[in-house]
Design a protein around this motif. Structure first.
Motif, PDB file in Angstrom:
ATOM      1  N   ARG A  46      28.656  22.717  38.943  1.00 46.04           N
ATOM      2  CA  ARG A  46      27.359  23.133  39.530  1.00 46.04           C
ATOM      3  C   ARG A  46      26.228  22.237  39.022  1.00 46.04           C
ATOM      4  O   ARG A  46      26.401  21.525  38.027  1.00 46.04           O
ATOM      5  CB  ARG A  46      27.086  24.589  39.143  1.00 46.04           C
ATOM      6  CG  ARG A  46      28.083  25.513  39.819  1.00 46.04           C
ATOM      7  CD  ARG A  46      27.639  26.930  39.769  1.00 46.04           C
ATOM      8  NE  ARG A  46      28.594  27.744  40.514  1.00 46.04           N
ATOM      9  CZ  ARG A  46      28.388  28.977  40.910  1.00 46.04           C
ATOM     10  NH1 ARG A  46      27.240  29.562  40.624  1.00 46.04           N
ATOM     11  NH2 ARG A  46      29.296  29.638  41.579  1.00 46.04           N
ATOM     12  N   SER A  98      39.861  32.384  42.955  1.00 52.62           N
ATOM     13  CA  SER A  98      39.063  31.383  42.226  1.00 52.62           C
ATOM     14  C   SER A  98      39.529  31.169  40.780  1.00 52.62           C
ATOM     15  O   SER A  98      38.712  31.103  39.854  1.00 52.62           O
ATOM     16  CB  SER A  98      37.573  31.762  42.266  1.00 52.62           C
ATOM     17  OG  SER A  98      37.107  31.839  43.594  1.00 52.62           O
ATOM     18  N   ARG A 113      36.680  41.847  43.327  1.00 48.72           N
ATOM     19  CA  ARG A 113      35.777  40.717  43.567  1.00 48.72           C
ATOM     20  C   ARG A 113      34.619  41.215  44.395  1.00 48.72           C
ATOM     21  O   ARG A 113      34.815  41.798  45.463  1.00 48.72           O
ATOM     22  CB  ARG A 113      36.467  39.557  44.294  1.00 48.72           C
ATOM     23  CG  ARG A 113      35.504  38.371  44.457  1.00 48.72           C
ATOM     24  CD  ARG A 113      36.138  37.143  45.066  1.00 48.72           C
ATOM     25  NE  ARG A 113      35.193  36.039  45.016  1.00 48.72           N
ATOM     26  CZ  ARG A 113      35.462  34.810  44.633  1.00 48.72           C
ATOM     27  NH1 ARG A 113      36.677  34.487  44.271  1.00 48.72           N
ATOM     28  NH2 ARG A 113      34.531  33.875  44.612  1.00 48.72           N
ATOM     29  N   ILE A 125      35.502  39.794  39.269  1.00 49.69           N
ATOM     30  CA  ILE A 125      34.909  38.498  39.638  1.00 49.69           C
ATOM     31  C   ILE A 125      33.506  38.821  40.137  1.00 49.69           C
ATOM     32  O   ILE A 125      33.327  39.354  41.239  1.00 49.69           O
ATOM     33  CB  ILE A 125      35.740  37.782  40.731  1.00 49.69           C
ATOM     34  CG1 ILE A 125      37.195  37.603  40.264  1.00 49.69           C
ATOM     35  CG2 ILE A 125      35.097  36.433  41.088  1.00 49.69           C
ATOM     36  CD1 ILE A 125      38.116  36.937  41.294  1.00 49.69           C
ATOM     37  N   MET A 126      32.543  38.555  39.272  1.00 48.60           N
ATOM     38  CA  MET A 126      31.147  38.951  39.553  1.00 48.60           C
ATOM     39  C   MET A 126      30.516  37.886  40.448  1.00 48.60           C
ATOM     40  O   MET A 126      29.854  36.972  39.966  1.00 48.60           O
ATOM     41  CB  MET A 126      30.381  39.071  38.236  1.00 48.60           C
ATOM     42  CG  MET A 126      31.075  39.962  37.202  1.00 48.60           C
ATOM     43  SD  MET A 126      30.133  40.080  35.657  1.00 48.60           S
ATOM     44  CE  MET A 126      30.363  38.445  34.955  1.00 48.60           C
ATOM     45  N   ASP A 127      30.721  38.010  41.746  1.00 49.11           N
ATOM     46  CA  ASP A 127      30.279  36.940  42.644  1.00 49.11           C
ATOM     47  C   ASP A 127      29.126  37.405  43.533  1.00 49.11           C
ATOM     48  O   ASP A 127      28.998  38.599  43.824  1.00 49.11           O
ATOM     49  CB  ASP A 127      31.466  36.493  43.502  1.00 49.11           C
ATOM     50  CG  ASP A 127      31.216  35.148  44.166  1.00 49.11           C
ATOM     51  OD1 ASP A 127      30.404  34.356  43.627  1.00 49.11           O
ATOM     52  OD2 ASP A 127      31.837  34.875  45.213  1.00 49.11           O
ATOM     53  N   TYR A 163      34.441  37.876  34.788  1.00 49.57           N
ATOM     54  CA  TYR A 163      34.459  36.427  35.010  1.00 49.57           C
ATOM     55  C   TYR A 163      33.007  35.959  35.078  1.00 49.57           C
ATOM     56  O   TYR A 163      32.302  36.206  36.067  1.00 49.57           O
ATOM     57  CB  TYR A 163      35.160  36.172  36.337  1.00 49.57           C
ATOM     58  CG  TYR A 163      35.854  34.844  36.492  1.00 49.57           C
ATOM     59  CD1 TYR A 163      35.978  33.934  35.448  1.00 49.57           C
ATOM     60  CD2 TYR A 163      36.432  34.497  37.720  1.00 49.57           C
ATOM     61  CE1 TYR A 163      36.657  32.737  35.614  1.00 49.57           C
ATOM     62  CE2 TYR A 163      37.103  33.296  37.895  1.00 49.57           C
ATOM     63  CZ  TYR A 163      37.209  32.422  36.849  1.00 49.57           C
ATOM     64  OH  TYR A 163      37.877  31.236  37.023  1.00 49.57           O
ATOM     65  N   ALA A 164      32.567  35.299  34.025  1.00 44.90           N
ATOM     66  CA  ALA A 164      31.159  34.901  33.951  1.00 44.90           C
ATOM     67  C   ALA A 164      30.966  33.401  34.151  1.00 44.90           C
ATOM     68  O   ALA A 164      29.885  32.961  34.554  1.00 44.90           O
ATOM     69  CB  ALA A 164      30.571  35.313  32.603  1.00 44.90           C
ATOM     70  N   PHE A 165      32.008  32.598  33.855  1.00 47.48           N
ATOM     71  CA  PHE A 165      31.888  31.143  34.038  1.00 47.48           C
ATOM     72  C   PHE A 165      33.300  30.560  34.130  1.00 47.48           C
ATOM     73  O   PHE A 165      34.083  30.666  33.186  1.00 47.48           O
ATOM     74  CB  PHE A 165      31.126  30.526  32.858  1.00 47.48           C
ATOM     75  CG  PHE A 165      30.653  29.123  33.101  1.00 47.48           C
ATOM     76  CD1 PHE A 165      29.434  28.887  33.732  1.00 47.48           C
ATOM     77  CD2 PHE A 165      31.433  28.032  32.724  1.00 47.48           C
ATOM     78  CE1 PHE A 165      28.999  27.584  33.977  1.00 47.48           C
ATOM     79  CE2 PHE A 165      31.002  26.726  32.967  1.00 47.48           C
ATOM     80  CZ  PHE A 165      29.786  26.506  33.590  1.00 47.48           C
ATOM     81  N   SER A 166      33.589  29.957  35.271  1.00 51.10           N
ATOM     82  CA  SER A 166      34.943  29.409  35.461  1.00 51.10           C
ATOM     83  C   SER A 166      34.986  27.955  34.996  1.00 51.10           C
ATOM     84  O   SER A 166      33.946  27.302  34.837  1.00 51.10           O
ATOM     85  CB  SER A 166      35.336  29.488  36.941  1.00 51.10           C
ATOM     86  OG  SER A 166      34.662  28.490  37.682  1.00 51.10           O
ATOM     87  N   ARG A 193      39.105  35.606  47.653  1.00 52.08           N
ATOM     88  CA  ARG A 193      39.951  34.638  46.945  1.00 52.08           C
ATOM     89  C   ARG A 193      39.877  34.905  45.452  1.00 52.08           C
ATOM     90  O   ARG A 193      39.020  35.645  44.971  1.00 52.08           O
ATOM     91  CB  ARG A 193      39.568  33.196  47.279  1.00 52.08           C
ATOM     92  CG  ARG A 193      38.126  32.861  46.992  1.00 52.08           C
ATOM     93  CD  ARG A 193      37.851  31.367  47.231  1.00 52.08           C
ATOM     94  NE  ARG A 193      36.407  31.111  47.186  1.00 52.08           N
ATOM     95  CZ  ARG A 193      35.615  31.061  48.245  1.00 52.08           C
ATOM     96  NH1 ARG A 193      36.106  31.236  49.457  1.00 52.08           N
ATOM     97  NH2 ARG A 193      34.326  30.833  48.095  1.00 52.08           N
ATOM     98  N   ASN A 248      33.050  25.935  37.289  1.00 53.42           N
ATOM     99  CA  ASN A 248      31.596  26.110  37.394  1.00 53.42           C
ATOM    100  C   ASN A 248      30.797  24.995  36.705  1.00 53.42           C
ATOM    101  O   ASN A 248      29.598  24.839  36.946  1.00 53.42           O
ATOM    102  CB  ASN A 248      31.151  27.486  36.859  1.00 53.42           C
ATOM    103  CG  ASN A 248      31.510  28.642  37.769  1.00 53.42           C
ATOM    104  OD1 ASN A 248      31.786  29.750  37.322  1.00 53.42           O
ATOM    105  ND2 ASN A 248      31.510  28.412  39.082  1.00 53.42           N
TER     106      ASN A 248
END
Ligand code: IPE
Ligand code: IPE
Ligand code: MG
Length: 256
Positions: A72, A202, A194, A19-21, A63-66, A200, A69
């Protein structure tokens, strides 16, 4: 056998999910626009493919776009789609060099045409590679994936009588439902990382979260380094995965 990172190969996760956050916070700390964080994040994405490949990992999902997302600001969503369309074609040569095959998870039919075309071209151009699979998770949601599986399962009963349908539902097992999740090419997630400090999930890989090992890093994604990845792999290597059994059973000391 040891990996190039010095870990015994049997202690390496097969599938690492990330998860690239923290792109936005990384940019904010530097008084930059959020999109600058996403641009730097895209660079780390390129690096992590190379580090994971060198470490001997077979699959990495990013994970690039949930599915959430989309909520946004429109401009940020457009910028993310633009980055896929413009940056992905530049990565194909490097992916071929590293033996990386690109796959996607999630419903990209909702993406703008230019982004879809870039993804399709990159997937075609890397389809022959077999060192590592890079699974870009785009418009991906774990809940949606499970609901989709239920839909496919129901559709598979189309030709059956009501009685047969009822029997199929009564006999439904997790394994059967999983077989409708269209993850034939995807290994179970062994390690989920993450970045960015939040703890979390997500809506990422919910099914596999049942037995995934979690690792949380405080580093914001644009600053993520090979040392950060190595720390996660080393930590994973020290864990005992029991899948409900006792430690003695896992170690083969107790066969009862
Ligand atoms: C992750 O970074 C990238 C995407 C969700 C596309 P964020 O944009 O969520 O960064 P923060 O969490 O706001 O710092
Ligand atoms: C998760 O990050 C999704 C991606 C990294 C693509 P978010 O930043 O969207 O997650 P929340 O909203 O903080 O849970
Ligand atoms: Mg975030």
């Amino acid at each position: 056998m040891v990996s190039s990172e010095g870990l015994p190969l049997e202690r390496l996760p097969g599938h690492v999910a990330i998860i690239m956050d923290g792109n936005g916070r990384w940019a904010k700390e530097r008084d930059l626009a959020r999109v600058e964080g996403h641009k730097q994040g895209a660079k780390r994405l390129r690096d992590v493919i190379s580090w994971a490949s060198d470490a001997g990992i077979k699959q990495v999902s990013l994970y690039a776009f949930s599915t959430e997302n989309w909520k946004r600001p429109k401009l940020e969503v457009a910028a993310l789609m633009g980055l896929i369309a413009t940056l992905l074609p530049l990565e194909v040569a490097k992916m071929n060099e590293k033996g990386a095959r690109l796959l996607t998870l999630g419903d990209i039919s909702k993406f703008p045409w230019l982004a879809r075309r870039a993804l399709q071209k990159a997937m075609q151009a890397t389809a022959h590679n077999s060192t590592i699979d890079v699974i870009l998770c785009l418009n991906y949601g774990g809940q949606q994936e499970i609901v989709e599986a239920a839909r496919h399962f129901y559709a598979s009963l189309d030709q059956q009588t009501d009685k047969q349908k009822q029997a199929a539902f009564e006999q439904l097992t997790p394994e059967t439902l999983y077989s409708f999740m269209q993850r034939d090419e995807i290994l179970p997630v062994d390690l989920m990382i993450r970045t960015g400090g939040e703890k979390r999930i997500s809506n990422f890989h919910l099914w596999d979260a049942a037995y995934t090992e979690f690792y949380f890093s405080d580093t914001n994604w644009p600053a993520y380094s090979q040392q950060d990845l190595q720390a996660a792999l080393t930590d994973y290597a020290s864990r005992e995965r029991r899948f409900g059994k006792t430690s003695e059973q896992v170690q083969g000391k107790d066969h009862e």
